[in-house]
Design an enzyme around this catalytic site. Structure first.
Site, PDB file in Angstrom:
ATOM      1  N   HIS A 103       1.115  -0.799  -0.161  1.00 18.58           N
ATOM      2  CA  HIS A 103      -0.266  -0.110  -0.029  1.00 18.58           C
ATOM      3  C   HIS A 103       1.396   1.454  -0.172  1.00 18.58           C
ATOM      4  CE1 HIS A 103      -3.298   2.573   1.324  1.00 18.58           C
ATOM      5  NE2 HIS A 103      -2.226   2.948   1.942  1.00 18.58           N
ATOM      6  N   GLU A 104       1.852   1.637   0.662  1.00 18.56           N
ATOM      7  CA  GLU A 104       2.667   2.526   1.180  1.00 18.56           C
ATOM      8  C   GLU A 104       3.687   2.718  -0.513  1.00 18.56           C
ATOM      9  OE1 GLU A 104       2.466   4.305   3.197  1.00 18.56           O
ATOM     10  OE2 GLU A 104       1.264   3.199   4.458  1.00 18.56           O
ATOM     11  N   HIS A 107       1.475   4.469  -2.864  1.00 24.45           N
ATOM     12  CA  HIS A 107       1.601   5.615  -2.794  1.00 24.45           C
ATOM     13  C   HIS A 107       2.671   6.002  -3.446  1.00 24.45           C
ATOM     14  CE1 HIS A 107      -1.647   6.676  -0.040  1.00 24.45           C
ATOM     15  NE2 HIS A 107      -1.184   6.338   0.579  1.00 24.45           N
ATOM     16  N   HIS A 111       2.636   9.125  -6.810  1.00 24.14           N
ATOM     17  CA  HIS A 111       4.060   9.929  -6.895  1.00 24.14           C
ATOM     18  C   HIS A 111       4.909  10.710  -7.383  1.00 24.14           C
ATOM     19  CE1 HIS A 111       7.604  12.510  -4.638  1.00 24.14           C
ATOM     20  NE2 HIS A 111       6.770  13.106  -4.953  1.00 24.14           N
TER      21      HIS A 111
HETATM   22 ZN   LIG Z   1      -2.067   5.476   2.429  1.00 22.30          ZN
END
Ligand SMILES: [Zn+2]
Length: 233
Positions: A103-104, A107, A111
């Site tokens: 999940h990270e 991100h 980006h």
């Molecule tokens: Zn998150």
């Protein structure tokens, strides 16, 4: 003048509802995460290893994966280009750990692709955090100084950026989880049932953001009920 400050304020119920939703959501996240932290992934990869592999397969080589202490403190720091994974994720081989790590990574990939809701969220953040700090002081000042509604409206207006921030957070979080599940499924880091488990863990995590947004909307609603329609003087 303002009976709300002296007796029971019925609109305070809105704050309590928001708090209960947030507490309930975080209880669900914690218990779901704990449950699937005990399920070891078949690949035997740690959260950190999975993250590194996902980043590299997405062509991202300038983001470092680091350890951060704490419980569910995992996050991607776009400024420092660092993915920080917590105690129960970084060195752990559970399905839950890999799901959170992925999940990270979602991100970090957002980006890399300049995903619009993420850019919007980053842009709103300074105003939102200023707005949530300054809203009540401005409103109280407006009341104390018995000034026109201007200060009060300014406070409510600034607080609405905090609400907007919470709302923009939703697509960012849902999208990161969607990317994570897709990558874990396609890359073979997780097998069969493990993908479904990851969906449950990330779905529970998304609840906290939904509760956060609901709580913020309820707070704004309260401000509007208390001060929005007042036409004194
Ligand atoms: Zn998150």
């Amino acid at each position: 003048m303002y009976p709300y400050f002296y007796g029971f304020d019925p609109t305070y119920m809105l704050i309590i509802i928001g708090a209960v939703l947030s507490l309930g959501a975080s209880a669900v996240v914690n218990s779901t995460f704990r449950k699937y932290s005990r399920v070891r992934s078949l690949s035997g990869m740690t959260g950190a290893q999975a993250a590194q592999r996902i980043l590299n397969s997405a062509g991202i080589y300038d983001v470092s994966v680091q350890h951060i202490s704490g419980n569910l403190t995992d996050h991607y720091d776009p400024g420092a280009k660092v993915l920080r994974l917590s105690d129960s994720v970084y060195g752990k081989t559970s399905v839950a750990a890999i799901g959170v790590a992925a999940h990270e990574c979602g991100h970090a990939i957002q980006h890399q692709h300049s995903y619009v809701p993420l850019r919007l969220r980053t842009a709103i953040f300074p105003v939102a955090s200023f707005g949530s700090k300054i809203a009540w002081p401005l409103i109280l000042l407006g009341i104390i100084l018995s000034m026109s509604q201007t200060l009060i409206y300014a406070g409510i207006f600034l607080f609405s950026f905090a609400v907007l921030f919470q709302l923009v957070t939703l697509p960012v979080e849902f999208n990161a989880s969607r990317r994570a599940v897709k990558i874990l499924d396609e890359s073979g880091i997780l097998y069969g049932d493990e993908v479904g488990i990851t969906k449950k863990v990330l779905g529970a995590a998304a609840l906290t953001y939904v509760a956060g947004a609901a709580a913020a909307i309820l707070q704004l609603l309260r401000l509007l009920i208390l001060f929005g329609g007042r036409n004194r003087d």
